[in-house]
Structure formats: structure tokens, C-alpha cells
Design a protein around this motif. Structure first.
Motif, PDB file in Angstrom:
ATOM      1  N   VAL A  32      60.093 -40.645  84.721  1.00 30.34           N
ATOM      2  CA  VAL A  32      61.510 -40.027  84.615  1.00 30.34           C
ATOM      3  C   VAL A  32      62.199 -40.227  85.870  1.00 30.34           C
ATOM      4  CG1 VAL A  32      62.770 -37.959  84.063  1.00 30.34           C
ATOM      5  CG2 VAL A  32      60.548 -38.390  82.931  1.00 30.34           C
ATOM      6  N   TRP A  33      61.512 -39.971  86.985  1.00 28.21           N
ATOM      7  CA  TRP A  33      62.303 -40.106  88.251  1.00 28.21           C
ATOM      8  C   TRP A  33      62.483 -41.412  88.694  1.00 28.21           C
ATOM      9  CZ3 TRP A  33      65.194 -36.468  90.185  1.00 28.21           C
ATOM     10  CH2 TRP A  33      64.963 -35.168  89.787  1.00 28.21           C
ATOM     11  N   ALA A  34      61.339 -42.347  88.152  1.00 32.07           N
ATOM     12  CA  ALA A  34      61.913 -43.779  88.331  1.00 32.07           C
ATOM     13  C   ALA A  34      63.102 -44.471  87.507  1.00 32.07           C
ATOM     14  CB  ALA A  34      60.684 -44.606  88.112  1.00 32.07           C
ATOM     15  N   PHE A  35      63.135 -44.032  86.551  1.00 31.72           N
ATOM     16  CA  PHE A  35      64.274 -44.095  85.553  1.00 31.72           C
ATOM     17  C   PHE A  35      65.764 -43.663  86.087  1.00 31.72           C
ATOM     18  CE2 PHE A  35      67.325 -42.575  82.123  1.00 31.72           C
ATOM     19  CZ  PHE A  35      67.609 -43.941  81.724  1.00 31.72           C
ATOM     20  N   VAL A  36      65.696 -42.234  86.719  1.00 30.74           N
ATOM     21  CA  VAL A  36      66.718 -41.865  87.429  1.00 30.74           C
ATOM     22  C   VAL A  36      67.087 -42.551  88.330  1.00 30.74           C
ATOM     23  CG1 VAL A  36      67.545 -39.750  88.546  1.00 30.74           C
ATOM     24  CG2 VAL A  36      66.233 -39.425  86.633  1.00 30.74           C
ATOM     25  N   LEU A  77      76.942 -44.742  80.162  1.00 32.35           N
ATOM     26  CA  LEU A  77      75.889 -43.990  79.241  1.00 32.35           C
ATOM     27  C   LEU A  77      74.263 -43.953  79.877  1.00 32.35           C
ATOM     28  CD1 LEU A  77      76.019 -45.683  75.511  1.00 32.35           C
ATOM     29  CD2 LEU A  77      76.010 -43.272  76.278  1.00 32.35           C
ATOM     30  N   LEU A  78      74.289 -45.093  80.604  1.00 30.76           N
ATOM     31  CA  LEU A  78      73.138 -45.358  81.608  1.00 30.76           C
ATOM     32  C   LEU A  78      73.149 -44.279  82.607  1.00 30.76           C
ATOM     33  CD1 LEU A  78      70.688 -46.545  82.712  1.00 30.76           C
ATOM     34  CD2 LEU A  78      71.947 -48.107  84.128  1.00 30.76           C
ATOM     35  N   THR A  79      74.537 -43.948  83.245  1.00 29.82           N
ATOM     36  CA  THR A  79      74.553 -42.881  84.205  1.00 29.82           C
ATOM     37  C   THR A  79      74.067 -41.473  83.806  1.00 29.82           C
ATOM     38  OG1 THR A  79      76.213 -44.236  85.310  1.00 29.82           O
ATOM     39  CG2 THR A  79      76.156 -41.815  86.046  1.00 29.82           C
ATOM     40  N   TRP A  80      75.149 -41.324  82.446  1.00 24.81           N
ATOM     41  CA  TRP A  80      74.823 -39.924  81.943  1.00 24.81           C
ATOM     42  C   TRP A  80      73.185 -39.620  81.568  1.00 24.81           C
ATOM     43  CZ3 TRP A  80      76.649 -35.576  81.395  1.00 24.81           C
ATOM     44  CH2 TRP A  80      76.314 -34.601  80.461  1.00 24.81           C
ATOM     45  N   ALA A  81      72.565 -40.732  81.053  1.00 22.29           N
ATOM     46  CA  ALA A  81      71.047 -40.349  80.757  1.00 22.29           C
ATOM     47  C   ALA A  81      70.371 -40.259  82.074  1.00 22.29           C
ATOM     48  CB  ALA A  81      70.670 -41.941  80.129  1.00 22.29           C
ATOM     49  N   ALA A  82      70.674 -40.831  83.019  1.00 24.02           N
ATOM     50  CA  ALA A  82      69.865 -40.613  84.210  1.00 24.02           C
ATOM     51  C   ALA A  82      70.319 -39.298  84.788  1.00 24.02           C
ATOM     52  CB  ALA A  82      70.492 -41.645  85.465  1.00 24.02           C
ATOM     53  N   LEU A  83      71.397 -38.682  84.662  1.00 20.99           N
ATOM     54  CA  LEU A  83      71.847 -37.426  85.221  1.00 20.99           C
ATOM     55  C   LEU A  83      70.997 -36.379  84.154  1.00 20.99           C
ATOM     56  CD1 LEU A  83      75.586 -37.912  85.971  1.00 20.99           C
ATOM     57  CD2 LEU A  83      73.659 -37.523  87.485  1.00 20.99           C
ATOM     58  N   VAL A  84      71.239 -36.661  82.979  1.00 22.10           N
ATOM     59  CA  VAL A  84      70.385 -35.700  82.242  1.00 22.10           C
ATOM     60  C   VAL A  84      68.868 -35.668  82.376  1.00 22.10           C
ATOM     61  CG1 VAL A  84      69.570 -35.464  79.546  1.00 22.10           C
ATOM     62  CG2 VAL A  84      72.010 -36.034  80.061  1.00 22.10           C
ATOM     63  N   ALA A  85      68.341 -36.909  82.612  1.00 21.66           N
ATOM     64  CA  ALA A  85      66.965 -36.834  82.908  1.00 21.66           C
ATOM     65  C   ALA A  85      66.439 -36.152  84.344  1.00 21.66           C
ATOM     66  CB  ALA A  85      66.301 -38.240  83.119  1.00 21.66           C
ATOM     67  N   GLY A  91      64.631 -28.714  85.582  1.00 22.15           N
ATOM     68  CA  GLY A  91      64.820 -27.423  84.710  1.00 22.15           C
ATOM     69  C   GLY A  91      66.135 -27.052  84.280  1.00 22.15           C
ATOM     70  N   LEU A  92      67.056 -27.868  84.529  1.00 28.36           N
ATOM     71  CA  LEU A  92      68.605 -27.736  84.353  1.00 28.36           C
ATOM     72  C   LEU A  92      68.745 -28.268  83.104  1.00 28.36           C
ATOM     73  CD1 LEU A  92      69.741 -28.439  87.995  1.00 28.36           C
ATOM     74  CD2 LEU A  92      69.150 -26.279  87.072  1.00 28.36           C
ATOM     75  N   ALA A  93      70.059 -27.565  82.493  1.00 31.23           N
ATOM     76  CA  ALA A  93      70.448 -28.038  80.920  1.00 31.23           C
ATOM     77  C   ALA A  93      71.962 -28.339  81.287  1.00 31.23           C
ATOM     78  CB  ALA A  93      70.284 -27.047  80.067  1.00 31.23           C
ATOM     79  N   LEU A  94      72.299 -29.839  80.975  1.00 31.43           N
ATOM     80  CA  LEU A  94      73.688 -30.124  81.037  1.00 31.43           C
ATOM     81  C   LEU A  94      74.181 -30.067  79.634  1.00 31.43           C
ATOM     82  CD1 LEU A  94      73.059 -33.528  83.101  1.00 31.43           C
ATOM     83  CD2 LEU A  94      74.050 -31.298  83.956  1.00 31.43           C
ATOM     84  N   PRO A  95      75.349 -29.900  79.361  1.00 34.49           N
ATOM     85  CA  PRO A  95      76.040 -29.874  77.992  1.00 34.49           C
ATOM     86  C   PRO A  95      75.593 -31.268  77.387  1.00 34.49           C
ATOM     87  CG  PRO A  95      77.955 -30.019  79.576  1.00 34.49           C
ATOM     88  CD  PRO A  95      76.577 -30.038  80.511  1.00 34.49           C
ATOM     89  N   GLY A  96      75.671 -31.154  76.179  1.00 31.46           N
ATOM     90  CA  GLY A  96      75.416 -32.327  75.257  1.00 31.46           C
ATOM     91  C   GLY A  96      73.913 -32.324  74.938  1.00 31.46           C
ATOM     92  N   PRO A  97      73.597 -33.579  74.375  1.00 33.49           N
ATOM     93  CA  PRO A  97      72.289 -33.655  73.560  1.00 33.49           C
ATOM     94  C   PRO A  97      71.237 -33.540  74.928  1.00 33.49           C
ATOM     95  CG  PRO A  97      73.268 -35.667  73.571  1.00 33.49           C
ATOM     96  CD  PRO A  97      74.324 -34.694  74.459  1.00 33.49           C
ATOM     97  N   ASP A  98      69.894 -33.310  74.366  1.00 29.79           N
ATOM     98  CA  ASP A  98      68.760 -32.824  75.035  1.00 29.79           C
ATOM     99  C   ASP A  98      68.377 -34.613  75.571  1.00 29.79           C
ATOM    100  OD1 ASP A  98      67.553 -33.955  73.054  1.00 29.79           O
ATOM    101  OD2 ASP A  98      66.200 -32.567  72.703  1.00 29.79           O
ATOM    102  N   LEU A  99      67.400 -34.570  76.521  1.00 28.66           N
ATOM    103  CA  LEU A  99      66.954 -35.674  76.922  1.00 28.66           C
ATOM    104  C   LEU A  99      66.498 -36.931  76.048  1.00 28.66           C
ATOM    105  CD1 LEU A  99      66.129 -37.727  79.462  1.00 28.66           C
ATOM    106  CD2 LEU A  99      63.963 -36.423  79.571  1.00 28.66           C
ATOM    107  N   SER A 100      65.648 -36.323  75.001  1.00 32.28           N
ATOM    108  CA  SER A 100      65.071 -37.442  74.250  1.00 32.28           C
ATOM    109  C   SER A 100      66.327 -38.060  73.284  1.00 32.28           C
ATOM    110  CB  SER A 100      64.038 -36.606  73.140  1.00 32.28           C
ATOM    111  OG  SER A 100      64.555 -35.531  72.229  1.00 32.28           O
ATOM    112  N   LEU A 101      67.383 -37.193  72.676  1.00 30.77           N
ATOM    113  CA  LEU A 101      68.517 -37.616  72.068  1.00 30.77           C
ATOM    114  C   LEU A 101      69.089 -38.493  72.857  1.00 30.77           C
ATOM    115  CD1 LEU A 101      69.873 -38.020  69.449  1.00 30.77           C
ATOM    116  CD2 LEU A 101      71.071 -35.944  69.906  1.00 30.77           C
TER     117      LEU A 101
END
Length: 141
Positions: A32-36, A77-85, A91-101
Motif C-alpha cells: 500500500v505504501w509503495a503504491f502511495v 484519479l491516481l492522486t486520489w487513490a494514493a491519498l485514500v490509500a 486509520g483515517l477516513a476520507l469522504p467518498g468511496p473506501d479504499l477497495s472501491l
């Protein structure tokens, strides 16, 4: 290192990590961190050195005008996914879909992105895949 080498390396690293994460790799924090890191580094490269993409002379009409915006959308989208990851790992939650979605949305958009460039490369014959593939693979294209 050149912008092209950095972009090609980060593009394929992010893609492989995305596939691994979608197939159950979110259980491994290192993946996950490598993806981020790869996702944010790719975005930073684009912001600091500019996009490496161009529509090419054979792409015409609305596709030509939409081309740079589609790539900007992919980077968003890539930036958003990296931030969600990253938020997920912290242990934080961003608004919008969860990590898997979010990862599935990015994978779906990436598939459409790949189909578009395969179409460009084959139907238009403009060599679109040569831009993002390592030079060692150009003879296969």
C-alpha cells in the motif's frame, strides 16, 4: 534521470502495484505504501516536469481536444487513490468511496485508458504505445 524514464518507471510500477492491491494486496502495508509513493511521485513528476503525453498528428476532432484532459483526469484519479490509500494506512477516513472501491474505479479507468491507447497504436498507427513502453520493448510493438 530523464522525465521519460521517470514517468515510464512510475507508470508501470503504479500499474503493477494497483493490480496487486486489487487482488488482495491491501492486507500488506508495504504494498500500500509503495503504491502511495509511486502514485504521488508520478503526479509530482507531471506537475514539476509537465505531462509526457501528446495527442499525435493522426488524432483528430473531439478525441484530440479531449486527450490532454483525459490524462489529467487519470492523474487526478491516481492522486486520489494514493491519498485514500495513505489515509487508510493511517486509520483515517476520507469522504467518498473506501479504499477497495477507489482502487476498482482506478483500475476501471486504467483499462479504458489502455484500450484508448491500444486503439491509437493499432487503428491510427501513430505509435502511441512507444511513448510509455520501455525502449527494450519497442521492437515488439
Amino acid at each position: 534521470m530523464t522525465r521519460r524514464r521517470i514517468t515510464v518507471l512510475l507508470h508501470w510500477t503504479s500499474f503493477v502495484l494497483l493490480v496487486l492491491l486489487v487482488s488482495g494486496g491491501t492486507a500488506y502495508p508495504l504494498l500500500v505504501w509503495a503504491f502511495v509513493l509511486s502514485g504521488l511521485a508520478m503526479t509530482a513528476t507531471a506537475l514539476l516536469r509537465g505531462l509526457m503525453t501528446r495527442p499525435g498528428p493522426k488524432l483528430e476532432g473531439i478525441a484530440r481536444n479531449a486527450h490532454p484532459w483525459m490524462h489529467r483526469g487519470m492523474y487526478a484519479l491516481l492522486t486520489w487513490a494514493a491519498l485514500v490509500a495513505a489515509a487508510h494506512q493511517l486509520g483515517l477516513a476520507l469522504p467518498g468511496p473506501d479504499l477497495s472501491l477507489t482502487l476498482m474505479i482506478l483500475l476501471s479507468a486504467s483499462s479504458l485508458h489502455a484500450i484508448f491507447h491500444l486503439w491509437r497504436h493499432t487503428a491510427l498507427g501513430d505509435g502511441a504505445l512507444r511513448i510509455i513502453t520501455p525502449k527494450a520493448l519497442h521492437k515488439v510493438l
